[in-house]
Design an enzyme around this catalytic site. Structure first.
Site, PDB file in Angstrom:
ATOM      1  N   ASP A   1     -76.683 -25.254  17.779  1.00 29.06           N
ATOM      2  CA  ASP A   1     -77.097 -26.322  18.693  1.00 29.06           C
ATOM      3  C   ASP A   1     -78.304 -25.903  19.522  1.00 29.06           C
ATOM      4  OD1 ASP A   1     -75.353 -28.361  18.058  1.00 29.06           O
ATOM      5  OD2 ASP A   1     -73.870 -27.821  19.555  1.00 29.06           O
ATOM      6  N   ILE A   2     -78.230 -24.719  20.101  1.00 27.49           N
ATOM      7  CA  ILE A   2     -79.304 -24.254  20.976  1.00 27.49           C
ATOM      8  C   ILE A   2     -80.600 -24.080  20.192  1.00 27.49           C
ATOM      9  CG2 ILE A   2     -80.061 -22.339  22.444  1.00 27.49           C
ATOM     10  CD1 ILE A   2     -77.054 -21.947  23.136  1.00 27.49           C
TER      11      ILE A   2
END
Length: 450
Positions: free
Chosen positions: A222-223
Site C-alpha cells: 500500500d505504502i
C-alpha cells in the site's frame, strides 16, 4: 489549531497561507519569512488543488504527500462513516471533554486514520445522489488532480469516470489506484495489501526458510503504491505544464509489488533463479543476519573478508576464525554457514546487547540493534532529526504526535499545516467556496446530499 516541534509553536493560520480568490477556489500565496515558517523551499504545490476520493492507506498516502508539498487536498468522504480507516480502532486518541458542536456523535479519532491524512480538508458527499454529484462536478471543474481508489470501473458506472470528468475539465489529471489495474482479467478484483503480498511474490520470500510464508509487519505494498502514485502525479503535472492537457494515471498494488521485487525479480528473469525465504540472512554473504544476544537481537552485516577478520579478532575476540579454512573466505563461510552462525551466536549470548553495540563502535562493521517501536522513537538520531511533531486537534484532548514528512529541503521540512481532519470538518467551508449559499447547504443536508 497548530503544529509544534521542539523549536517553537507554529500558527496554523500563519503556515497555511490560504487566500480566497474571487470566491471560486483557494490559492496558496507565499508566506513572508518572519522566522515562524521556513520549509526550506517555497511549497511547490501551493497553487494545486487535489480532489481526494481515496480511503484507507495507499491513496491517502499519495494525497498526503502532495498535501505536504502545499497542495490544497479536499478529502471527500462517505456521509455517515467516512474513510473506513476511521473505524479501525483501538487505539484512538483521547477526546476532549468539550467537543466541537455537531461532532459529539462521531467516534474517536483512530490512530490508523491519523497516520495518512495530515494537511487535508474533509467534506462529506453522497456520490450517488444528484446533489452530491453536482458537488463533485464543481470540484472537478476547479481541481488540478483527482485521485480515487474505487474498484476499476465503479466511478464510471456512477458517471464520475475519467471520460466524464475530462468533459468538465480537460486539464484534469485523474489518478486511479486499484488492486490490479484498469485492464486485464483481474481488473474488477478488490485490492488488499496482504493478498497482493502473497499473489505478487513478496510473501514467498519473506520469513524463515523452515517456516510458512510471512507478511511484512506493515502494509508495504500500500505504502509503495502511494509513493508511486505521488511520483506519477508530479510527473503528470510537469507534463501538463508542457502540453496543456491532463491525463489518466493507472497505478495498482499488483504491478507496484512486482516492481518492488527488485533483484529477486531480476535473478529470476535473467537467470531463472527462483526466490526463497532467508529470514534476516543473506543468501550469498555470511555472516549477514540478525543474531541473538543475552537480552535482545543485533543485526550484523559483514560484507567482505576484511570486515569478517575485524569481527573475529576485535569484536568477538576469536581470532582463530579468520585463519580457519572453513571461514577464511566468504565462499567458505557460505558453505559452512550453519557452523559459523552457531559459533557467533554462542559468543554473543555471553553479553547483553548494549555491551556488543559498544564493542562494535568504530570498527567499520555494519551493525545495529533490532529495536522495538518505543526504542525506535527514542533513538538518538530520531530525536536529533525531530522525526515527530505535536499537532493540536479540535477533538483530541492532548496534542497528537505524528511522524513528520521524511524529506528535508535545505535542512528544513514542510510543516503540518492542518491536523488530520475530523469527519466533514470542512464541508460548509468548501461548499461556500464552490458558490453554494447557506440555504442551499441546509437543503442539501436535509436531502442527504452531504
Amino acid at each position: 489549531m497548530y503544529a509544534r516541534t521542539s523549536c517553537r509553536s507554529l500558527s496554523i493560520a500563519a503556515q497555511s497561507g490560504f487566500v480566497r480568490a474571487a470566491g471560486r477556489r483557494w490559492n496558496h500565496t507565499p508566506i513572508a519569512n518572519d522566522g515562524s515558517y521556513d520549509p526550506g523551499i517555497p511549497p511547490p504545490l501551493s497553487h494545486i488543488r487535489i480532489l481526494d476520493l481515496t480511503r484507507v492507506l495507499a491513496g491517502p498516502t499519495a494525497t498526503m504527500l502532495l498535501a505536504d508539498l502545499g497542495a490544497d487536498v479536499i478529502k471527500v468522504e462517505e456521509t455517515t462513516r467516512g474513510d473506513g480507516a476511521r473505524s479501525w480502532y483501538p487505539p484512538a486518541a483521547p477526546l476532549r471533554d468539550v467537543l466541537p458542536k455537531g461532532t459529539e456523535h462521531l467516534p474517536p479519532e483512530s490512530a490508523y486514520f491519523l497516520v495518512a491524512n495530515r494537511n487535508k480538508r474533509s467534506i462529506t458527499v453522497n456520490l450517488k445522489s444528484p446533489g452530491g454529484k453536482e458537488v463533485i462536478k464543481r470540484l472537478v471543474q476547479r481541481s488540478d488532480v483527482l485521485v480515487e481508489n474505487f474498484i476499476s470501473g465503479k466511478l464510471a458506472e456512477m458517471g464520475l469516470g475519467y471520460g466524464d470528468c475530462k468533459q468538465w475539465n480537460e486539464k484534469l489529471i485523474y489518478a486511479s489506484i486499484s488492486g490490479y489495474g484498469q485492464t486485464g482479467p483481474f481488473r474488477k478484483n478488490a485490492g488488499y495489501d496482504v493478498v497482493i503480498e502473497g499473489e505478487a511474490g513478496l510473501m514467498h520470500i519473506t520469513g524463515e526458510p523452515d517456516r510458512p510464508p510471512s507478511k511484512v509487519g506493515v502494509a508495504v505494498t500500500d505504502i509503495a503504491t502511494g509513493l508511486y502514485t505521488h511520483g506519477a502525479i508530479m510527473a503528470a503535472l510537469i507534463s501538463r505544464d508542457k502540453t496543456g492537457v491532463g491525463c489518466w494515471i493507472d497505478c495498482n498494488l499488483f504491478e507496484t509489488q512486482i516492481a518492488g521485487l527488485a533483484n529477486v525479480a531480476s535473478s529470476y528473469l535473467v537467470g531463472g533463479q527462483e526466490g526463497s525465504r532467508h529470514g534476516t540472512s543473506h543468501p550469498s554473504i555470511v555472516p549477514y543476519q540478525a543474531f541473538r544476544c543475552k537480552d535482545g537481537y543485533i543485526m550484523i552485516g559483514s560484507g567482505n573478508d576484511r570486515q569478517f577478520q575485524t569481527l573475529a579478532e576485535k569484536v568477538l575476540l576469536i581470532p582463530s576464525l579468520q585463519t580457519d579454512p572453513k571461514f577464511a573466505t566468504n565462499q567458505a563461510r557460505v558453505e559452512n554457514r550453519a557452523e559459523l552462525i552457531q559459533i557467533i551466536e554462542d559468543a554473543l549470548m555471553r553479553e547483553p546487547r548494549d555491551v556488543w553495540l559498544k564493542r562494535f563502535e568504530g570498527k567499520g562493521i555494519p551493525h545495529g540493534p533490532i529495536n522495538n517501536i518505543a526504542e525506535t522513537f527514542k533513538h538518538p538520531q530520531a530525536i536529533a532529526r525531530q522525526v515527530t511533531v505535536d499537532v493540536e486537534h479540535p477533538r483530541i484532548a492532548t496534542p497528537v504526535r505524528l511522524v513528520r514528512p521524511a524529506v528535508s529541503y535545505n535542512g528544513k521540512k514542510m510543516p503540518v499545516r492542518i491536523p488530520p481532519p475530523y469527519l466533514g470538518q470542512h464541508t460548509n467551508e468548501v461548499l461556500q467556496e464552490l458558490g453554494f449559499v447557506q440555504e442551499e447547504i441546509v437543503e442539501m443536508k436535509n436531502r442527504g446530499d452531504i
